[in-house]
Scaffold this active site. Structure first.
Site, short mmCIF file in Angstrom:
data_model
loop_
_atom_site.label_atom_id
_atom_site.label_comp_id
_atom_site.label_asym_id
_atom_site.label_seq_id
_atom_site.Cartn_x
_atom_site.Cartn_y
_atom_site.Cartn_z
N THR A 14 0.81 -1.23 0.00
CA THR A 14 0.00 0.00 0.00
C THR A 14 0.84 1.26 0.00
O THR A 14 0.48 2.26 -0.62
CB THR A 14 -0.93 -0.01 1.24
OG1 THR A 14 -1.88 -1.05 1.07
CG2 THR A 14 -1.66 1.30 1.42
N ASP A 91 -0.15 -6.63 4.63
CA ASP A 91 -0.99 -7.84 4.72
C ASP A 91 -0.20 -9.05 5.21
O ASP A 91 -0.74 -9.92 5.90
CB ASP A 91 -1.61 -8.16 3.35
CG ASP A 91 -2.74 -7.22 3.00
OD1 ASP A 91 -3.09 -6.37 3.83
OD2 ASP A 91 -3.28 -7.32 1.88
N1 ASP Z 1 -3.27 -3.52 2.66
C1 ASP Z 1 -1.97 -3.91 2.28
C2 ASP Z 1 -0.92 -2.96 2.79
O1 ASP Z 1 -1.18 -2.39 3.82
C3 ASP Z 1 -1.80 -4.29 0.87
C4 ASP Z 1 -0.57 -5.14 0.77
O2 ASP Z 1 -0.23 -5.84 1.70
O3 ASP Z 1 0.08 -5.09 -0.27
O4 ASP Z 1 0.13 -2.75 2.26
#
Ligand code: ASP
Length: 337
Positions: A14, A91
């Protein structure tokens, strides 16, 4: 002039994600250089070398990517970096951080970070997390502590931290012991130090074991575990109820499973240790340990799976697997090799 050199690699996540035109949502697009350029304060803390290793969401990272990131990090410290920061998706950060910690064999801090909010969202936390990660990587007290997970101005032992929320800025916590340090006014204040274990042996060539993780559930009679046995996994981690419990029906399938592969018993609660001498019913922790399961102790099921994967990938025999789990799951005494 900063006295430290920090190497930063981006793996994606993210923190690097922006929305392309249209309804397609966020995807990784920013490079490691884009990230460092967005935090001019970094230049006051350290000289920075930045490189983009991957542009993947956390969910798509694999063991091969992490082994590559480890090689890159080792080369960075051999080339003079005082610390390394890896930026990635949150994640899987609780798993990747622990895997890296199991294999990191240098005194220089290896810090992992990411962001809960994407860079274009008001209140994005990526820049603050990156600055905090670099401060942690340059702090003298961080040396020798293995892999540290830094988000929300907290420093966690990668071996303990977990993600507990889908979107909150304080999604990461190390229950029940808490973070190692807080960052304030650009200094990293340690209040606790992790009990660091020696690194595990590296994977053998071609060592890619298949290790299943199965969470038990209300009414589980062991059918999924039986299906997993049919799929011939090299190891199985059971994320059990409470302090390490499964149904009586499932307990007999555990007996079959231990004949085929190492079976590790962890708790699905996300905090606290599997017990060893409290309950005596069929399917209790004592019953399952007597049947031959290996206790994950304080390690949660996800981390236990990474330890089992690493030991199997290194070709460790069953007695070493038991000894490593006994030491690391307890977390109080270094393993003698
Ligand atoms: N929601 C995730 C993050 O916080 C997405 C990922 O893991 O790429 O980065």
């Amino acid at each position: 002039m900063p006295e430290s050199l920090v190497a930063i690699a981006s793996l994606g996540g993210t923190i690097t994600m922006t929305a392309a035109d249209g309804p397609r949502g966020l995807t990784p697009s920013l490079t490691a250089r884009d990230l460092t350029a967005s935090v001019p304060e970094l230049a006051h803390v350290a000289d920075i070398r930045a490189e983009t290793l991957f542009s993947k969401p956390g969910a798509s990272l694999g063991f091969g990517d992490l082994l590559q990131a480890l090689d890159w990090s080792r080369r960075a410290v051999a080339d003079g970096a005082d610390g390394v920061v890896l930026v990635q998706g949150t994640d899987t950060l609780e798993e990747t951080g622990y895997f890296l910690d199991l294999h990191w064999d240098r005194p220089e801090p290896l810090v992992v970070t990411g962001a809960m909010r994407p860079p274009r969202q008001p209140g994005a936390d990526g820049p603050a997390n990156l600055l905090a990660a670099v401060l942690t990587a340059t702090a003298a007290r961080s040396r020798g502590l293995g892999v540290l997970t830094v988000l929300n101005d907290e420093v966690h032992a990668a071996a303990r931290v977990r993600k507990y929320d889908t979107t909150a800025l304080d999604a990461f916590a190390s229950r029940p012991f808490g973070p190692l340090a807080r960052i304030h006014e650009r200094s990293v204040r340690y209040a606790a130090l992790p009990l660091r274990q020696p690194p595990v042996p590296p994977p053998r060539d071609g060592g890619h074991p298949r290790v299943a993780l199965l969470e038990t559930f209300f009414g589980d009679d062991g059918e999924l575990l039986r299906l997993a046995l049919g799929a011939h996994f090299d190891g199985i981690v059971i994320s059990a109820f409470g302090a390490g419990h499964v149904s009586a029906a499932m307990a007999s399938v555990v007996s079959e499973a231990v004949e085929k592969a190492p079976v590790v018993l962890a708790s699905r609660t996300g905090s606290g240790s599997v017990l060893s001498d409290t309950y005596g019913f069929t399917g209790s922790e004592q019953d399952l340990l007597r049947r031959g399961a290996v206790s994950a102790g304080w390690l949660d099921a996800r981390k236990a799976r990474l330890l089992l994967w690493s030991l199997l990938a290194a070709g460790e025999p069953e007695d070493r697997i038991r000894a490593e789990f006994a030491a690391r799951a307890d977390g109080t005494s270094p393993t003698a090799r």
